[in-house]
Design an enzyme around this catalytic site. Structure first.
Site, PDB file in Angstrom:
ATOM      1  N   HIS A 226      -5.495  -4.731  -0.669  1.00 16.64           N
ATOM      2  CA  HIS A 226      -5.224  -3.649  -1.669  1.00 16.64           C
ATOM      3  C   HIS A 226      -5.404  -4.462  -3.301  1.00 16.64           C
ATOM      4  O   HIS A 226      -4.573  -3.765  -4.246  1.00 16.64           O
ATOM      5  CB  HIS A 226      -3.934  -3.009  -1.528  1.00 16.64           C
ATOM      6  CG  HIS A 226      -4.110  -2.001  -0.394  1.00 16.64           C
ATOM      7  ND1 HIS A 226      -4.917  -0.864  -0.141  1.00 16.64           N
ATOM      8  CD2 HIS A 226      -3.495  -2.275   0.765  1.00 16.64           C
ATOM      9  CE1 HIS A 226      -4.613  -0.525   0.753  1.00 16.64           C
ATOM     10  NE2 HIS A 226      -3.966  -1.283   1.544  1.00 16.64           N
TER      11      HIS A 226
ATOM     12  N   SER B 193       0.906  -1.335   0.114  1.00 14.03           N
ATOM     13  CA  SER B 193      -0.037   0.042  -0.037  1.00 14.03           C
ATOM     14  C   SER B 193       0.933   1.154  -0.174  1.00 14.03           C
ATOM     15  O   SER B 193       0.229   2.382  -0.167  1.00 14.03           O
ATOM     16  CB  SER B 193      -0.923  -0.096   1.051  1.00 14.03           C
ATOM     17  OG  SER B 193      -0.194   0.055   2.449  1.00 14.03           O
TER      18      SER B 193
ATOM     19  N   LYS C 113     -12.523  -1.970   2.423  1.00 16.49           N
ATOM     20  CA  LYS C 113     -11.728  -1.211   1.276  1.00 16.49           C
ATOM     21  C   LYS C 113     -12.840  -1.470  -0.057  1.00 16.49           C
ATOM     22  O   LYS C 113     -13.766  -0.729  -0.146  1.00 16.49           O
ATOM     23  CB  LYS C 113     -10.432  -1.624   0.959  1.00 16.49           C
ATOM     24  CG  LYS C 113      -9.635  -1.376   2.241  1.00 16.49           C
ATOM     25  CD  LYS C 113      -8.018  -1.547   1.892  1.00 16.49           C
ATOM     26  CE  LYS C 113      -7.231  -1.742   3.122  1.00 16.49           C
ATOM     27  NZ  LYS C 113      -7.259  -0.909   4.403  1.00 16.49           N
TER      28      LYS C 113
HETATM   29  N1  PLP Z   1      -3.570  -5.697   5.439  1.00 16.92           N
HETATM   30  C1  PLP Z   1      -3.272  -4.698   4.605  1.00 16.92           C
HETATM   31  C2  PLP Z   1      -2.402  -5.016   3.399  1.00 16.92           C
HETATM   32  C3  PLP Z   1      -3.939  -3.441   4.836  1.00 16.92           C
HETATM   33  O1  PLP Z   1      -3.475  -2.429   3.992  1.00 16.92           O
HETATM   34  C4  PLP Z   1      -4.877  -3.238   6.053  1.00 16.92           C
HETATM   35  C5  PLP Z   1      -5.645  -2.115   5.920  1.00 16.92           C
HETATM   36  O2  PLP Z   1      -4.876  -0.905   6.219  1.00 16.92           O
HETATM   37  C6  PLP Z   1      -5.229  -4.373   6.737  1.00 16.92           C
HETATM   38  C7  PLP Z   1      -4.471  -5.543   6.525  1.00 16.92           C
HETATM   39  C8  PLP Z   1      -6.045  -4.482   7.635  1.00 16.92           C
HETATM   40  O3  PLP Z   1      -7.450  -4.414   7.043  1.00 16.92           O
HETATM   41  P1  PLP Z   1      -8.786  -4.142   8.172  1.00 16.92           P
HETATM   42  O4  PLP Z   1      -8.825  -2.654   8.000  1.00 16.92           O
HETATM   43  O5  PLP Z   1      -9.772  -4.892   7.676  1.00 16.92           O
HETATM   44  O6  PLP Z   1      -8.351  -4.436   9.457  1.00 16.92           O
END
Ligand code: PLP
Length: 423
Positions: free
Chosen positions: A238, A210, A269
């Protein structure tokens, strides 16, 4: 007598209502001093994160609580624009009315409704996997998988830039830990050789990263996994919903859907943006997670309205790939126009478009000036990204119009010239 007590209690309650109560005592005072000094350090280091308050729905155009209206939003993970899609909202309202506000229970005690089972089945079908399990977030899914799956006899090999929740999940497990250099296949191979002595090897990587908008070399990772008899785990937060011809994710994009064993992803997301996460993969793994995964066992079930949103988002994606395709076209438009204007955009073909600036102050001042021109973007600097690699991260959504994108490029060009980022 009792009436006087009741009246005093009531008056007391009223006079104190809303007023914060500070705990007294030496320990509380010491804690307060320590916290205030820590907060001061964060401010002093220039890493304080403030939160802008939005007074409208999430979407391409926002109203901010401090008065800013008509702001074009380029910093949400609302990749497909489903966060405020009318059908997604209607599905949430219907689920709320039919199934209530929430379950007041974890899943295995009294917290599983037909909609939870339906959504798990739909997620598995979407990813073409055997089964799926829901969590309150993908953070929880990542926190709950490694400990349940891996023992001290096993090994996990993790990309050094994996998301914080993968790092935390791996910390919680007792497996042997190997960290390979970001997307470096030589280093992964060396670590896989070293890890041959363990019973089971699991390679864990974000599908798309990200901060840089770069995509893991999954084809090569899967080849190495095959060569060294390892399993592959990907975090698709993502990627789910928009990467690949049908939005199935990085594994579809790179043609390795049958080679990746475990997928964790988010409902928070692209898939409606409410909340929630999941693991999808082999049925015995999902069965084991239901028995052993602590964030699943010891946390409340997903609220029906949230389940309703995600379920409708998946329906929309399985009916047509038009939304995912439209996002890809918008991304292409932004990336090529910004590059032509003289900016360096990190990553390739991903709607996360980091405008690389280098200097932290420049990134922050430019982001502020972009907002003055009605474009909401965020600057990232150390420690979120490496020193000297400050950037403004722009995120494209399927619901941005071509005009929104062109206005963003125009604002970047003006602001970049003003602050010396462009000649
Ligand atoms: N994994 C990645 C790559 C993320 O970007 C995020 C959130 O920013 C998460 C996990 C966590 O996701 P959640 O918002 O569903 O807890």
């Amino acid at each position: 007598m009792w009436r006087a007590v009741a009246v005093r209690a009531l008056c007391g309650a009223r006079s104190g209502a809303g007023a914060p109560r500070a705990a007294s005592g030496a320990a509380a005072a010491q804690l307060r001093r320590r916290l205030e000094s820590e907060l001061e350090d964060i401010r002093g280091a220039g890493t304080w994160k403030s939160e802008r308050v939005i007074a409208s729905r999430q979407g391409p155009h926002l109203r901010l609580a401090d008065g800013g209206a008509g702001i074009i939003n380029f910093c949400a993970n609302n990749y497909l624009g489903l966060s405020s899609h009318p059908e997604v909202i209607r599905a949430a309202v219907e689920a709320l009315e039919k199934f209530g506000a929430g379950l007041s229970s974890v899943r295995f005690i009294c917290g599983t409704q037909s909609i939870h089972k339906d959504l798990e089945e739909k997620i598995a079908r979407f990813h073409q996997r055997e089964d799926a399990i829901l969590y309150a977030s993908c953070f929880d899914a990542n926190a709950g998988i490694f400990e349940a799956l891996l023992t001290p006899e096993d090994a996990v090999l993790s990309d050094e830039l994996n998301h914080a929740s993968i790092i935390d999940g791996i910390r919680l497990c007792k497996a042997n830990k190997y960290r390979y250099k970001h997307m470096d296949m030589q280093d992964l191979e060396a670590k896989l050789k070293e890890a041959q002595k363990h019973r089971l090897r699991l390679v864990a990587t974000d599908g798309a990263f990200s901060m840089d908008g770069d995509i893991a070399p999954l084809r090569e990772i899967c080849q190495l996994a095959q060569k060294y008899d390892a399993l592959v785990f990907i975090d698709e937060c993502h990627a789910t919903g928009f990467l690949g011809p049908n939005g199935r994710g990085t594994d579809e994009l790179l043609g390795v859907m049958d080679k990746v064993t475990i997928i964790n992803s988010t409902l928070g997301k692209a898939l409606g943006g409410a909340a929630g996460g999941y693991t999808t993969g082999p049925k015995p793994l999902i069965d084991l997670l239901r028995q052993r995964s602590r964030p699943y066992l010891f946390s409340n079930s997903l609220p029906p309205a949230v389940v309703g949103c995600a379920s409708k988002a998946l329906d929309l994606l399985m009916e047509s790939n038009a939304i995912a395709q439209s996002m890809a076209a918008k991304t292409q438009r932004f990336r090529s126009k910004m590059t032509a204007a003289g900016f360096t955009i990190s990553g390739k073909d991903h709607p996360i478009c980091p405008v690389m600036l280098g200097d932290a102050r420049l990134a922050s001042v430019m982001a502020e000036d972009m907002l003055n021109r009605g474009i909401y973007v965020i600057g990232f600097s150390y420690p979120v990204v490496p020193k000297g690699k400050a950037r403004i991260r722009v995120q494209i959504s399927a619901v941005h119009s071509d005009e929104d994108i062109d206005r963003c490029v125009e604002a970047f060009t003006q602001v970049g010239r003003k602050h010396g980022a462009l000649p």
